[in-house]
Design a protein around this motif. Structure first.
Motif, mmCIF file in Angstrom:
data_model
loop_
_atom_site.group_PDB
_atom_site.id
_atom_site.type_symbol
_atom_site.label_atom_id
_atom_site.label_comp_id
_atom_site.label_asym_id
_atom_site.label_seq_id
_atom_site.Cartn_x
_atom_site.Cartn_y
_atom_site.Cartn_z
ATOM 1 N N ILE A 1 -25.383 -50.569 35.921
ATOM 2 C CA ILE A 1 -26.557 -51.295 36.398
ATOM 3 C C ILE A 1 -27.839 -50.478 36.247
ATOM 4 C CG2 ILE A 1 -27.701 -51.989 38.542
ATOM 5 C CD1 ILE A 1 -26.004 -54.204 37.967
ATOM 6 N N PHE B 1 -34.195 -55.538 44.722
ATOM 7 C CA PHE B 1 -35.318 -54.592 44.778
ATOM 8 C C PHE B 1 -36.455 -55.032 43.859
ATOM 9 C CE2 PHE B 1 -31.653 -52.071 45.991
ATOM 10 C CZ PHE B 1 -32.121 -51.365 47.080
ATOM 11 N N VAL C 1 -18.799 -61.572 34.109
ATOM 12 C CA VAL C 1 -19.555 -62.685 34.681
ATOM 13 C C VAL C 1 -19.405 -63.882 33.743
ATOM 14 C CG1 VAL C 1 -21.888 -63.510 35.200
ATOM 15 C CG2 VAL C 1 -21.217 -61.196 35.857
ATOM 16 N N MET D 1 -23.331 -58.350 32.409
ATOM 17 C CA MET D 1 -23.655 -59.773 32.350
ATOM 18 C C MET D 1 -23.324 -60.389 30.998
ATOM 19 S SD MET D 1 -24.571 -59.256 35.227
ATOM 20 C CE MET D 1 -25.229 -57.815 36.065
ATOM 21 N N PHE E 1 -20.077 -57.485 43.430
ATOM 22 C CA PHE E 1 -19.589 -56.247 42.818
ATOM 23 C C PHE E 1 -19.894 -55.034 43.709
ATOM 24 C CE2 PHE E 1 -20.132 -58.284 38.351
ATOM 25 C CZ PHE E 1 -18.847 -58.824 38.429
ATOM 26 N N ALA F 1 -33.091 -55.593 31.539
ATOM 27 C CA ALA F 1 -33.736 -56.786 32.099
ATOM 28 C C ALA F 1 -35.204 -56.543 32.431
ATOM 29 C CB ALA F 1 -32.986 -57.250 33.341
ATOM 30 N N LEU G 1 -23.376 -68.265 38.341
ATOM 31 C CA LEU G 1 -22.701 -67.186 37.629
ATOM 32 C C LEU G 1 -21.482 -66.724 38.425
ATOM 33 C CD1 LEU G 1 -25.846 -65.127 36.518
ATOM 34 C CD2 LEU G 1 -24.517 -66.752 35.145
ATOM 35 N N ARG H 1 -39.570 -51.752 31.589
ATOM 36 C CA ARG H 1 -40.724 -50.950 32.020
ATOM 37 C C ARG H 1 -41.430 -50.334 30.810
ATOM 38 N NH1 ARG H 1 -39.675 -49.835 37.890
ATOM 39 N NH2 ARG H 1 -38.055 -51.361 38.301
ATOM 40 N N ARG I 1 -36.740 -63.492 40.337
ATOM 41 C CA ARG I 1 -35.355 -63.864 40.679
ATOM 42 C C ARG I 1 -35.253 -64.329 42.122
ATOM 43 N NH1 ARG I 1 -32.047 -58.979 40.369
ATOM 44 N NH2 ARG I 1 -33.975 -57.957 41.003
ATOM 45 N N ILE J 1 -39.431 -62.046 34.825
ATOM 46 C CA ILE J 1 -38.937 -63.214 35.539
ATOM 47 C C ILE J 1 -38.871 -62.896 37.029
ATOM 48 C CG2 ILE J 1 -37.603 -64.183 33.625
ATOM 49 C CD1 ILE J 1 -35.148 -62.796 34.706
ATOM 50 N N ASP K 1 -28.739 -55.644 45.900
ATOM 51 C CA ASP K 1 -29.613 -56.323 44.931
ATOM 52 C C ASP K 1 -30.949 -56.634 45.608
ATOM 53 O OD1 ASP K 1 -30.487 -57.517 42.640
ATOM 54 O OD2 ASP K 1 -28.997 -59.125 42.611
ATOM 55 N N GLN L 1 -18.315 -64.445 39.222
ATOM 56 C CA GLN L 1 -18.021 -63.027 39.031
ATOM 57 C C GLN L 1 -16.514 -62.786 39.076
ATOM 58 O OE1 GLN L 1 -21.293 -62.004 42.053
ATOM 59 N NE2 GLN L 1 -21.199 -60.171 40.802
ATOM 60 N N MET M 1 -30.332 -53.031 34.424
ATOM 61 C CA MET M 1 -31.721 -53.036 34.884
ATOM 62 C C MET M 1 -32.693 -52.602 33.806
ATOM 63 S SD MET M 1 -32.278 -51.424 38.610
ATOM 64 C CE MET M 1 -32.863 -49.975 37.847
HETATM 65 C C1 HEM Z 1 -23.859 -61.978 38.365
HETATM 66 C C2 HEM Z 1 -24.941 -61.715 37.768
HETATM 67 C C3 HEM Z 1 -25.890 -60.598 38.105
HETATM 68 C C4 HEM Z 1 -25.772 -59.588 38.993
HETATM 69 C C5 HEM Z 1 -24.605 -59.276 39.922
HETATM 70 C C6 HEM Z 1 -26.977 -58.805 38.913
HETATM 71 C C7 HEM Z 1 -27.207 -57.657 39.643
HETATM 72 C C8 HEM Z 1 -28.375 -56.941 39.617
HETATM 73 C C9 HEM Z 1 -28.621 -55.748 40.359
HETATM 74 C C10 HEM Z 1 -27.614 -55.078 41.286
HETATM 75 C C11 HEM Z 1 -29.874 -55.335 40.094
HETATM 76 C C12 HEM Z 1 -30.586 -54.100 40.648
HETATM 77 C C13 HEM Z 1 -31.332 -54.404 41.878
HETATM 78 C C14 HEM Z 1 -32.805 -54.620 41.667
HETATM 79 O O1 HEM Z 1 -33.428 -53.820 40.973
HETATM 80 O O2 HEM Z 1 -33.333 -55.588 42.224
HETATM 81 C C15 HEM Z 1 -30.448 -56.283 39.186
HETATM 82 C C16 HEM Z 1 -31.736 -56.259 38.714
HETATM 83 C C17 HEM Z 1 -32.272 -57.190 37.833
HETATM 84 N N1 HEM Z 1 -31.582 -58.192 37.195
HETATM 85 FE FE1 HEM Z 1 -29.673 -58.742 37.542
HETATM 86 N N2 HEM Z 1 -27.789 -59.347 37.976
HETATM 87 C C18 HEM Z 1 -27.179 -60.444 37.450
HETATM 88 C C19 HEM Z 1 -27.630 -61.264 36.440
HETATM 89 C C20 HEM Z 1 -28.874 -61.140 35.847
HETATM 90 C C21 HEM Z 1 -29.324 -61.919 34.735
HETATM 91 C C22 HEM Z 1 -28.496 -62.972 34.004
HETATM 92 C C23 HEM Z 1 -30.622 -61.534 34.491
HETATM 93 C C24 HEM Z 1 -31.598 -62.024 33.454
HETATM 94 C C25 HEM Z 1 -31.491 -63.056 32.707
HETATM 95 C C26 HEM Z 1 -30.957 -60.525 35.457
HETATM 96 C C27 HEM Z 1 -32.191 -59.916 35.556
HETATM 97 C C28 HEM Z 1 -32.478 -58.875 36.395
HETATM 98 C C29 HEM Z 1 -33.795 -58.302 36.541
HETATM 99 C C30 HEM Z 1 -35.077 -58.763 35.846
HETATM 100 C C31 HEM Z 1 -33.682 -57.227 37.440
HETATM 101 C C32 HEM Z 1 -34.806 -56.335 37.962
HETATM 102 C C33 HEM Z 1 -34.929 -55.068 37.222
HETATM 103 C C34 HEM Z 1 -36.147 -54.270 37.663
HETATM 104 O O3 HEM Z 1 -37.132 -54.849 38.100
HETATM 105 O O4 HEM Z 1 -36.095 -53.065 37.482
HETATM 106 N N3 HEM Z 1 -29.874 -60.293 36.252
HETATM 107 N N4 HEM Z 1 -29.507 -57.246 38.874
#
Ligand code: HEM
Lengths: 461, 198, 214
Positions: free
Chosen positions: A273, A178, A434, A403, A172, A323, A243, A326, A343, A341, A176, A245, A320
């Motif tokens: 996001i 961080f 997704v 998501m 998208f 998920a 997953l 904070r 990732r 979790i 990602d 997209q 964010m």
């Molecule tokens: C195609 C599916 C997904 C995409 C494109 C996606 C994309 C992203 C992006 C762009 C970020 C922000 C970058 C970052 O803070 O690291 C992020 C953070 C995160 N995502 Fe996803 N995500 C997806 C699916 C999921 C799913 C299904 C979960 C949980 C079940 C999840 C859990 C998280 C978590 C825990 C964070 C970190 C937030 C933080 O620490 O502040 N993501 N995701």
């Protein structure tokens, strides 16, 4: 807490390798003795958590087993029955709990998941495409030599490249990778925003037991684990989800909505996001991306939501913020510290830059892998309560805008203010951006445990 | 028989207490009822719709004669009834993580109470003293405590705008409507079915 | 009064269940089976009678033994627990609520409570209220997340919220004059809307219990 034994823990558990080429091979075991012979042969090539003092290796190999796989290796029944229920059941049986229904239902998954044949997962990463292939042919000759396993499928993944350079971008277009938790004892520079927040506002690593079995967790106890303890210690559980997209749908959604949204297309993308597409957190820079923040680990994950209760910077329902909420739920984050979790995702399929034509039908998405000590308490909870539901965030039944399993019925409120460039917006009838294409739950044993499995030394008491 | 109806879970628990301890507990409840700090924590937890504790003295079980044999008990009993949203585990985890002091204050007078930390022993205890609900009714099966609060907040903003709309010009209304949208925007989540309980 | 919290009331009733060796099945089992078949939706006695936010009925067949060194003991009677979170009368008492139950759901109450010791029946309202109050226990500590709203106010609010969410979504970017006209239309629609039904959306769901230590 003393330093962990990195030679006993699979490397994939302790760090994301950040190698551009990946292949995930799914295996079926044919016969317990031959399968154990294969595990014995694999043991010396499994990548551990040991530091790479001489730079990155050409390739890495890691292994995990489904519950059926452990049964196929003929582990004792007492051990098999001591695993947590959700792992025994596997991901498909948890579909209703996870909201994997409708477009995400198991009937629509890739063929390899239709039976109950997947016994093991091999995760291979390579520095180059050739290194990856070389490693895989070595593995395949082991399958043939031992006749221990049949290769059911191989899922290729590759980091998205722009101008030949590896990027952290997913399809998208968001950068990602961080946010991931820090854990006690894992040697790594702790980064503000990565662990848990303390009452004084500072950040500290999470208890090791939130990631690894055999260590105290955030509740001050050992996580539920199979017996014997030595089989469990230094191991963890992995959730594997492919997953898909729908890139065309995503882009036309941005086009349509930004036609009426005063904040414009990029801001709308950011609101979904919680980060601008370059990675700048909305909480720190709500008006425009700021590359200096993205580059600075002291700032890129160092923010909270408490002062933005109304969601006018980062929407309450943004991915964010859901998920990893904070401080959003108060109590100094105590309600979320056991819902974190780790990732380890990697993109698959062709990257299509903005402006070029993309179709939803093309194979494209993220191989989304999650590591956690307790699948039910961590991943399943986050998926059910925070991604597919909104009550904790006080957003009712509204799902994660990107998501969520919307199927055309999703809703997302972008909270705003009086300014022309940050107005409120309600998006309704959201489609599914997704879709799930399959996956399962895997046990990622320690090196010690792998040896015990290989040598048939697992003794429940 | 189900403890669950829509988005709410009905928990019932009963624990025995030595009678002298009941008096300590009554005093604690009296203080908590007036200090309001426990109440504030319960409000902030935000997934409890209603909860109550009822002390039943050993001679306090309703008796009607007519052949009903009187109770002969050595313990007083503490009854606990809760109506919460979300999963059983989430609820007890949250109690243990953020209310452990308050809960210990309330339950430490009960026999064999292990303390609310660590959580697994606490869950085992709750599991043992919990008894199941035969019939559970809610007027709002599709709403949680948060949903109800959101709805009431929207209603208040709506009532306010409604009471003024006739006295406003179109332009003034547009401005008032903007304020209205900004007020209600955090509270527009859908209500609907609960996720599958696990 | 710990039974009251703001505008809501925490009613706790324990009615002793008949202990009759001749009865087969026993009276507690008869209550359980009646309750198992009783609607939790619009047909519920608590939907038909006014004033119930949430309520439960539980057969407490005994106290629970928590293990040595605590002593094991047993009840001589089983009790029907009726726990209700409801709207009291304007005077803060429970009488009008109980009267409403007897008036609108008397048949169900009789079917349930006729298995209890000393139950006079719902048709004699005064006796019914006296009986229920004789079975009542004082709540020691009562918590209500929302304690300033009645059942009808809550049903209205849920209806308004849904209508407002839809309205906001479908009127983005509209010209002021038209917006005002449409808002007046919304007001007219909501004013004319009937009171939403209580418990209207009850659905039965499959339960999945799982996860050791979770
Ligand atoms: C195609 C599916 C997904 C995409 C494109 C996606 C994309 C992203 C992006 C762009 C970020 C922000 C970058 C970052 O803070 O690291 C992020 C953070 C995160 N995502 Fe996803 N995500 C997806 C699916 C999921 C799913 C299904 C979960 C949980 C079940 C999840 C859990 C998280 C978590 C825990 C964070 C970190 C937030 C933080 O620490 O502040 N993501 N995701």
């Amino acid at each position: 807490m003393s330093k962990l034994n990195e030679t006993d823990i699979q490397g994939f558990v302790l760090r994301g390798y950040n190698l551009p080429y990946g292949r995930y091979i799914l295996l079926r075991f044919e016969n317990p003795d031959r399968a154990r012979a294969l595990v014995s042969k694999l043991l010396p090539i499994i990548t551990t958590g040991q530091r790479w003092d001489n730079g990155k290796p050409q390739s890495t190999v890691n292994i995990g087993f489904t519950h059926r796989g452990l049964a196929a290796l003929a582990l004792p029944d007492a051990t098999l029955l001591s695993f947590p229920v959700e792992f025994q059941q596997g991901m498909k049986k948890r579909a209703d709990i996870l909201g994997d229904t409708g477009l995400n239902a198991p009937a629509r998954w890739d063929d390899v998941w239709h039976g109950n044949d997947v016994h093991a997962w091999l995760g291979i990463n390579g520095l180059t495409a050739t290194a990856l292939d070389d490693c895989c042919s070595q593995l395949r000759s082991l399958f043939a030599e031992t006749r221990g396993a049949v290769e059911l499928a191989a899922q290729d993944a590759v980091s998205n490249m722009v101008d030949g350079q590896q990027t952290g971008k997913e399809h998208f277009g968001y950068t990602d990778g961080f946010g991931n938790p820090d854990y006690l004892g894992i040697e790594r520079n702790s980064q503000p925003g990565h662990g848990k927040q303390l009452p004084d506002g500072s950040w500290a690593p999470l208890a090791t037991g939130e990631l690894l079995l055999g260590y105290a967790d955030e509740a001050g106890e050992l996580p539920a684990a199979p017996i014997p303890h030595i089989l469990a210690s230094n191991g963890t559980f992995m959730v594997y989800r492919k997953l898909h997209q729908n890139l065309a749908t995503f882009r036309s959604f941005l086009d349509e909505q930004s036609a009426v949204y005063g904040g414009g297309r990029e801001k709308l993308a950011a609101k979904l996001i919680g980060r601008w597409r370059d990675g700048t957190p909305l909480e720190l820079a709500p008006d425009a991306p700021d590359p200096s923040i993205v580059k600075d680990p002291q700032r890129s994950t160092n923010f909270t939501y408490g002062a933005d209760g109304a969601g006018t910077r980062c929407p309450i329902g943004a991915h964010m913020r859901r998920a990893h909420p904070r401080d959003a739920f108060g109590f100094n984050g105590k309600l979320i510290d056991r819902r974190r979790i780790t990732r380890r995702g990697q993109t698959y399929g062709r990257f299509v830059p903005e402006g070029e034509l993309a179709s939803d039908a093309e194979e494209r998405g993220v191989v989304f892998m999650v590591l956690n000590a307790n699948i039910s308490r961590q991943f399943e909870f986050v998926q059910q309560q925070w991604i597919e539901y909104g009550n904790d965030a006080k957003q009712g039944n509204d799902k994660d805008p990107l998501m969520g399993n919307h199927g055309g019925h999703g809703k997302f409120v972008v909270q705003g203010d009086r300014s022309a460039t940050n107005p409120p917006l309600v998006c309704a009838h959201l489609p599914s951006f997704v879709e799930l294409r399959g996956g399962d739950y895997f046990f990622i044993p320690s090196m010690t445990a792998l040896g015990m499995i290989a040598m048939k030394l697992v003794d429940p008491r | 028989m189900s403890n669950i109806n829509g988005k709410v879970y009905a928990m019932n628990a009963i624990t025995p207490m030595k009678p002298w301890k009941t008096w300590v507990l009554r005093l604690i409840f009296f203080v908590l009822g007036h200090v309001k700090s426990l109440q504030q924590d319960l409000i902030n937890l935000s997934f409890i719709e209603f909860a109550r504790w009822v002390v039943v003295p050993r001679a306090g079980f309703p008796q009607f004669g007519n052949g009903q044999e009187p109770e002969k008990l050595t313990y007083d009993y503490l009854l606990f009834f809760s109506n919460f949203n979300g999963t059983w585990n989430q609820y007890i985890d949250a109690f243990s993580a953020v209310l452990s002091k308050g809960l210990n204050l309330i339950w430490q007078w009960s026999e064999k109470f292990p303390g609310s930390v660590p959580v697994t022993l606490f869950k085992e205890y709750i599991g043992r003293v919990q008894f199941d609900t035969d019939y559970y009714f809610t007027a709002y099966p599709h709403a949680t405590a948060n949903d109800l609060k959101a709805a009431h907040a929207v209603q208040a903003s709506y009532d306010d705008l409604r009471s003024r709309v006739n006295s406003l010009s179109d332009a003034e209304f547009a401005d008032a409507y903007m304020s209205f949208v900004l007020q209600v925007q955090p509270n527009l989540g859908e209500t609907g079915e609960a996720p599958v309980v696990f | 009064m710990p039974n009251n919290s703001g505008k809501v009331y925490g009613l706790t009733i324990l009615s002793p269940i008949l202990n009759d060796d001749e009865a087969s099945p026993s009276h507690d089992l008869q209550i359980r089976s009646y309750l198992a078949g009783l609607s939790t939706g619009r047909e519920s006695p608590f939907a038909q009678a006014p004033g119930t936010h949430l309520a439960r009925l539980v057969v407490m067949d005994d106290v629970i033994f928590v293990g040595a060194p605590a002593v094991e003991e047993h009840l001589n009677s089983k009790y029907l627990i009726f726990e209700s979170n409801c709207d009291p009368g304007p005077d803060g008492t429970i009488d009008s609520y109980l009267q409403g139950l007897a008036e609108y759901a008397g048949a169900h109450l009789d079917a349930i409570w006729s298995h209890c010791v000393g139950y006079p029946g719902a048709s004699d309202r005064a006796a019914f209220v006296r009986y229920m109050k004789a079975c009542q226990l004082e709540t020691t500590f009562f918590f209500a997340a929302v304690n300033d709203k009645s059942v009808p106010e809550t049903l209205r609010a849920l209806q308004t919220q849904k209508a407002v969410a839809d309205f906001v979504e479908t009127h983005q970017g509209m010209q002021p004059g038209q917006l005002r006209a449409e808002f007046l239309q919304l007001v007219a629609t909501l004013d004319a809307a009937p009171m939403p039904a209580v418990a209207s959306a009850t659905v039965s769901r499959e339960m999945k219990i799982g996860g050791r230590n979770e």
